[in-house]
Design a protein around this motif. Structure first.
Motif, PDB file in Angstrom:
ATOM      1  N   LEU A 325       0.761  -0.944  -0.045  1.00 38.22           N
ATOM      2  CA  LEU A 325       0.058   0.002  -0.025  1.00 38.22           C
ATOM      3  C   LEU A 325       0.829   1.181  -0.040  1.00 38.22           C
ATOM      4  O   LEU A 325       1.714   1.351   0.783  1.00 38.22           O
ATOM      5  CB  LEU A 325      -0.904   0.024   1.093  1.00 38.22           C
ATOM      6  CG  LEU A 325      -1.671   1.283   1.475  1.00 38.22           C
ATOM      7  CD1 LEU A 325      -2.690   1.430   0.324  1.00 38.22           C
ATOM      8  CD2 LEU A 325      -2.377   1.183   2.787  1.00 38.22           C
ATOM      9  N   LEU A 326       0.623   2.104  -0.770  1.00 44.70           N
ATOM     10  CA  LEU A 326       1.324   3.419  -0.942  1.00 44.70           C
ATOM     11  C   LEU A 326       0.342   4.457  -0.632  1.00 44.70           C
ATOM     12  O   LEU A 326      -0.660   4.610  -1.084  1.00 44.70           O
ATOM     13  CB  LEU A 326       1.749   3.576  -2.276  1.00 44.70           C
ATOM     14  CG  LEU A 326       2.655   4.987  -2.708  1.00 44.70           C
ATOM     15  CD1 LEU A 326       3.795   5.316  -1.636  1.00 44.70           C
ATOM     16  CD2 LEU A 326       2.735   5.170  -4.169  1.00 44.70           C
ATOM     17  N   LEU A 327       0.923   5.298   0.415  1.00 50.21           N
ATOM     18  CA  LEU A 327       0.424   6.396   0.759  1.00 50.21           C
ATOM     19  C   LEU A 327       0.979   7.662   0.167  1.00 50.21           C
ATOM     20  O   LEU A 327       2.205   7.944   0.443  1.00 50.21           O
ATOM     21  CB  LEU A 327       0.491   6.626   2.232  1.00 50.21           C
ATOM     22  CG  LEU A 327      -0.253   5.502   3.244  1.00 50.21           C
ATOM     23  CD1 LEU A 327      -0.123   5.804   4.634  1.00 50.21           C
ATOM     24  CD2 LEU A 327      -1.681   5.319   2.678  1.00 50.21           C
ATOM     25  N   TRP A 328       0.227   8.503  -0.681  1.00 48.05           N
ATOM     26  CA  TRP A 328       0.929   9.790  -1.503  1.00 48.05           C
ATOM     27  C   TRP A 328       0.156  10.844  -1.202  1.00 48.05           C
ATOM     28  O   TRP A 328      -0.915  10.823  -1.623  1.00 48.05           O
ATOM     29  CB  TRP A 328       1.083   9.065  -3.032  1.00 48.05           C
ATOM     30  CG  TRP A 328       2.033  10.024  -3.673  1.00 48.05           C
ATOM     31  CD1 TRP A 328       2.672  10.997  -3.191  1.00 48.05           C
ATOM     32  CD2 TRP A 328       2.505   9.701  -5.097  1.00 48.05           C
ATOM     33  NE1 TRP A 328       3.721  11.489  -4.316  1.00 48.05           N
ATOM     34  CE2 TRP A 328       3.521  10.693  -5.444  1.00 48.05           C
ATOM     35  CE3 TRP A 328       2.129   8.727  -6.178  1.00 48.05           C
ATOM     36  CZ2 TRP A 328       4.086  10.538  -6.414  1.00 48.05           C
ATOM     37  CZ3 TRP A 328       2.811   8.771  -7.355  1.00 48.05           C
ATOM     38  CH2 TRP A 328       3.781   9.743  -7.577  1.00 48.05           C
ATOM     39  N   GLY A 329       0.995  12.049  -0.706  1.00 44.88           N
ATOM     40  CA  GLY A 329       0.103  13.062  -0.266  1.00 44.88           C
ATOM     41  C   GLY A 329       0.944  14.175  -1.059  1.00 44.88           C
ATOM     42  O   GLY A 329       1.627  14.097  -1.708  1.00 44.88           O
ATOM     43  N   THR A 330       0.513  15.388  -0.642  1.00 41.35           N
ATOM     44  CA  THR A 330       1.156  16.978  -1.175  1.00 41.35           C
ATOM     45  C   THR A 330       1.355  17.399   0.042  1.00 41.35           C
ATOM     46  O   THR A 330       0.947  17.519   0.948  1.00 41.35           O
ATOM     47  CB  THR A 330      -0.001  17.374  -2.215  1.00 41.35           C
ATOM     48  OG1 THR A 330      -1.015  17.729  -1.314  1.00 41.35           O
ATOM     49  CG2 THR A 330      -0.463  16.547  -3.299  1.00 41.35           C
ATOM     50  N   ASP A 331       2.396  18.313  -0.194  1.00 39.31           N
ATOM     51  CA  ASP A 331       2.874  19.385   0.797  1.00 39.31           C
ATOM     52  C   ASP A 331       1.665  20.430   0.920  1.00 39.31           C
ATOM     53  O   ASP A 331       1.940  21.379   1.995  1.00 39.31           O
ATOM     54  CB  ASP A 331       4.246  19.829   0.496  1.00 39.31           C
ATOM     55  CG  ASP A 331       4.458  20.667  -0.616  1.00 39.31           C
ATOM     56  OD1 ASP A 331       3.457  20.637  -1.413  1.00 39.31           O
ATOM     57  OD2 ASP A 331       5.554  21.293  -0.522  1.00 39.31           O
ATOM     58  N   GLY A 332       0.911  20.642  -0.144  1.00 34.99           N
ATOM     59  CA  GLY A 332      -0.095  21.898   0.108  1.00 34.99           C
ATOM     60  C   GLY A 332      -1.521  21.187   0.562  1.00 34.99           C
ATOM     61  O   GLY A 332      -2.213  22.244   0.363  1.00 34.99           O
ATOM     62  N   PHE A 333      -1.481  20.214   1.195  1.00 40.86           N
ATOM     63  CA  PHE A 333      -3.133  19.791   1.671  1.00 40.86           C
ATOM     64  C   PHE A 333      -3.193  20.398   2.910  1.00 40.86           C
ATOM     65  O   PHE A 333      -2.513  20.296   3.835  1.00 40.86           O
ATOM     66  CB  PHE A 333      -2.864  18.168   1.909  1.00 40.86           C
ATOM     67  CG  PHE A 333      -4.232  17.815   2.264  1.00 40.86           C
ATOM     68  CD1 PHE A 333      -5.233  17.779   1.350  1.00 40.86           C
ATOM     69  CD2 PHE A 333      -4.418  16.956   3.471  1.00 40.86           C
ATOM     70  CE1 PHE A 333      -6.490  17.298   1.798  1.00 40.86           C
ATOM     71  CE2 PHE A 333      -5.470  16.520   3.915  1.00 40.86           C
ATOM     72  CZ  PHE A 333      -6.748  16.523   2.759  1.00 40.86           C
ATOM     73  N   PRO A 334      -4.358  21.241   2.956  1.00 40.84           N
ATOM     74  CA  PRO A 334      -4.644  21.997   4.031  1.00 40.84           C
ATOM     75  C   PRO A 334      -4.786  21.173   5.482  1.00 40.84           C
ATOM     76  O   PRO A 334      -4.609  21.982   6.426  1.00 40.84           O
ATOM     77  CB  PRO A 334      -5.865  22.538   3.792  1.00 40.84           C
ATOM     78  CG  PRO A 334      -6.228  22.583   2.329  1.00 40.84           C
ATOM     79  CD  PRO A 334      -5.509  21.359   1.993  1.00 40.84           C
ATOM     80  N   ASP A 335      -5.385  19.986   5.432  1.00 38.68           N
ATOM     81  CA  ASP A 335      -5.508  19.435   6.576  1.00 38.68           C
ATOM     82  C   ASP A 335      -4.510  18.096   6.857  1.00 38.68           C
ATOM     83  O   ASP A 335      -4.751  17.055   7.084  1.00 38.68           O
ATOM     84  CB  ASP A 335      -6.696  18.903   6.626  1.00 38.68           C
ATOM     85  CG  ASP A 335      -7.140  18.260   8.032  1.00 38.68           C
ATOM     86  OD1 ASP A 335      -6.609  18.728   9.237  1.00 38.68           O
ATOM     87  OD2 ASP A 335      -7.884  17.375   8.145  1.00 38.68           O
ATOM     88  N   ARG A 336      -3.184  18.564   6.561  1.00 40.49           N
ATOM     89  CA  ARG A 336      -2.080  17.337   6.691  1.00 40.49           C
ATOM     90  C   ARG A 336      -1.990  16.825   8.134  1.00 40.49           C
ATOM     91  O   ARG A 336      -1.708  15.889   8.344  1.00 40.49           O
ATOM     92  CB  ARG A 336      -0.690  18.224   6.223  1.00 40.49           C
ATOM     93  CG  ARG A 336      -0.562  18.597   5.105  1.00 40.49           C
ATOM     94  CD  ARG A 336       0.429  19.032   4.591  1.00 40.49           C
ATOM     95  NE  ARG A 336       1.909  18.083   4.487  1.00 40.49           N
ATOM     96  CZ  ARG A 336       3.064  18.501   4.630  1.00 40.49           C
ATOM     97  NH1 ARG A 336       3.536  19.678   4.725  1.00 40.49           N
ATOM     98  NH2 ARG A 336       4.024  17.404   4.803  1.00 40.49           N
ATOM     99  N   ALA A 337      -2.174  17.867   8.900  1.00 37.51           N
ATOM    100  CA  ALA A 337      -2.274  17.431  10.412  1.00 37.51           C
ATOM    101  C   ALA A 337      -3.467  16.402  10.782  1.00 37.51           C
ATOM    102  O   ALA A 337      -3.135  15.248  11.554  1.00 37.51           O
ATOM    103  CB  ALA A 337      -2.337  18.488  11.267  1.00 37.51           C
ATOM    104  N   GLY A 338      -4.512  16.771  10.018  1.00 39.42           N
ATOM    105  CA  GLY A 338      -5.696  15.843  10.511  1.00 39.42           C
ATOM    106  C   GLY A 338      -5.669  14.139   9.816  1.00 39.42           C
ATOM    107  O   GLY A 338      -5.944  13.377  10.291  1.00 39.42           O
ATOM    108  N   MET A 339      -4.798  14.484   8.650  1.00 40.62           N
ATOM    109  CA  MET A 339      -4.646  13.113   7.840  1.00 40.62           C
ATOM    110  C   MET A 339      -3.506  12.321   8.720  1.00 40.62           C
ATOM    111  O   MET A 339      -3.303  11.339   8.534  1.00 40.62           O
ATOM    112  CB  MET A 339      -4.314  13.261   6.621  1.00 40.62           C
ATOM    113  CG  MET A 339      -4.087  12.126   5.732  1.00 40.62           C
ATOM    114  SD  MET A 339      -4.037  12.447   3.879  1.00 40.62           S
ATOM    115  CE  MET A 339      -5.663  13.185   3.650  1.00 40.62           C
TER     116      MET A 339
END
Length: 418
Positions: A325-339
């Protein structure tokens, strides 16, 4: 929904409705209440034609569309519909595309409704000036399929987003030897176009039931994700029907020549964006047929009661999964802390099955075709720099598109072969 919400869920806060919402009612309510001239919005010149980047693989790409009906379920968003209807597009490596024209990204009816409603789903998109029906894929309608056995990938889009906005990645994967099935989730998606009407659905298009961000309503969110998981598992069933020589299309429309021989139901991957990422991860936990998955910036926990409080983890995050399983996010996601809470729980499980990546100088929808479209809209003067940055970040499409395409392709090639 403003761009700071976690999901691309519909044009504003939502409770699931128990009645079908007609297109005219949605258009009228949203356009009039916003002060937009309804006639002008429907008839404004559509000068800009957006372009999808071409596939990079060695195979030409074919495409077919399926109308699927799961008669074991009622529709969760509309109690007048006694079955669960789905629409899916299948991209596949083709043997030849001669005499098979390229297919549009969006059908005409989908494009018309999307053009009117999209600015409410994605603030900053223009209410007029774009011909959403003019964008063509590089996939050819009904082309004969390549005879080589290919792994199968299912794609679940972000909440509210039509499946068409995953076409760029899907066609590129198909050009590298994958069969990719992009799935619409009716009642969830902003607009879904069907091949015809039924006795329980009087329109060929169906608009979203959402009127709020599902993350703000635990019951809505749970219904959304549970429905999506059931949708994907039904599509997996239909891939087995296809591999055995059957026709999954409920309307009985002809299949492309050789498609049944092309799919390999023993090599299955799932990927999804936002709510689709949540769906991909949890489907992998629920269904042993899935061999690998990618979560493109989707939560792995339920919203809390009250909103803003931590909620319970999905089982995939609570217990882990013994497949890649790969979790791939962005540095600009507003709720990074929530995720972060649920992603860290997922990464903490032993066995090394879960990995993480981050796309930099990017925002949430950089994993979709908006990565290519937003800069084109900005260049045409139809989107501000701030709106483009909120949607996809500052990353240029010449970087974003190849990074996402290569990352997704290499992950699945490593774990499924291609």
């Amino acid at each position: 929904m403003s761009h700071v919400h976690a999901y691309s869920d519909g044009p504003g806060p939502a409770h699931p409705t128990r009645r079908a919402v007609t297109v005219s009612a949605v258009l009228g309510a949203l356009l009039v209440s916003s002060g937009i001239d309804v006639a002008a919005a429907r008839t404004a010149s559509a000068d800009v034609r957006l372009r999808l980047p071409a596939p990079t693989g060695p195979h030409p790409v074919g495409l077919t569309t399926w109308y699927l009906v799961d008669r074991s379920r009622c529709d969760p968003w509309d109690d007048t519909i006694p079955v669960r209807e789905l629409m899916a597009t299948v991209f596949y490596p083709a043997r030849s595309v001669r005499r098979h024209p390229p297919a549009p990204q969006l059908g005409a009816a989908t494009a018309a409704v999307f053009g009117a409603l999209a600015p409410y789903q994605h603030p900053g998109l223009p209410p007029a000036g774009v011909d959403w029906a003019a964008t063509m894929t590089h996939a050819h309608q009904g082309a004969p399929a390549s005879p080589a056995r290919s792994p199968v990938l299912l794609y679940s889009p972000g909440g509210g987003d039509p499946r068409g906005f995953g076409a760029g990645l899907a066609q590129d994967l198909a050009s590298h030897g994958f069969v990719v099935v992009t799935v619409d989730h009716p009642g969830d998606a902003l607009v879904v176009e069907f091949p015809g009407t039924t006795e329980y659905r009087a329109d060929v298009v169906r608009t979203t039931a959402f009127r709020e961000d599902p993350r703000s309503n635990p019951a809505t969110f749970d219904t959304m994700i549970g429905t999506r998981i059931a949708d994907l598992r039904y599509v997996l069933d239909q891939m087995e029907v296809l591999a055995e020589g059957g026709n999954p299309d409920a309307a009985g429309r002809a299949l492309p020549t050789g498609l049944a021989r092309t799919v390999d139901p023993r090599r299955i991957g799932v990927y999804g964006h936002s709510a689709g990422g949540t769906t991909a991860a949890q489907t992998t936990y629920d269904d042993r047929r899935v061999n690998a998955a990618i979560d493109l910036e989707g939560y792995l926990d339920h919203p809390g009661e009250p909103p803003g409080e931590p909620g319970p983890f999905f089982p995939v995050a609570e217990y882990g999964v013994n497949r890649p399983l790969l979790l791939w996010g962005t540095d600009g996601f507003p709720d990074r802390a929530g995720m972060e809470r649920s992603w860290q729980a997922m990464l903490a499980h032993p066995g090394g099955w879960t990995r993480r990546r981050e796309l930099r100088d990017a925002a949430h929808w950089a994993f979709t075709d908006f990565a290519a479209f937003a800069p084109q809209l900005q260049a045409a003067g139809l989107m501000t720099a701030d709106a483009r940055t909120a949607l996809v970040g500052g990353i240029e499409p010449a970087r974003a598109v190849p990074i996402v395409r290569t990352g997704v392709r290499e992950f699945f090639a490593r774990h499924l072969g291609a």
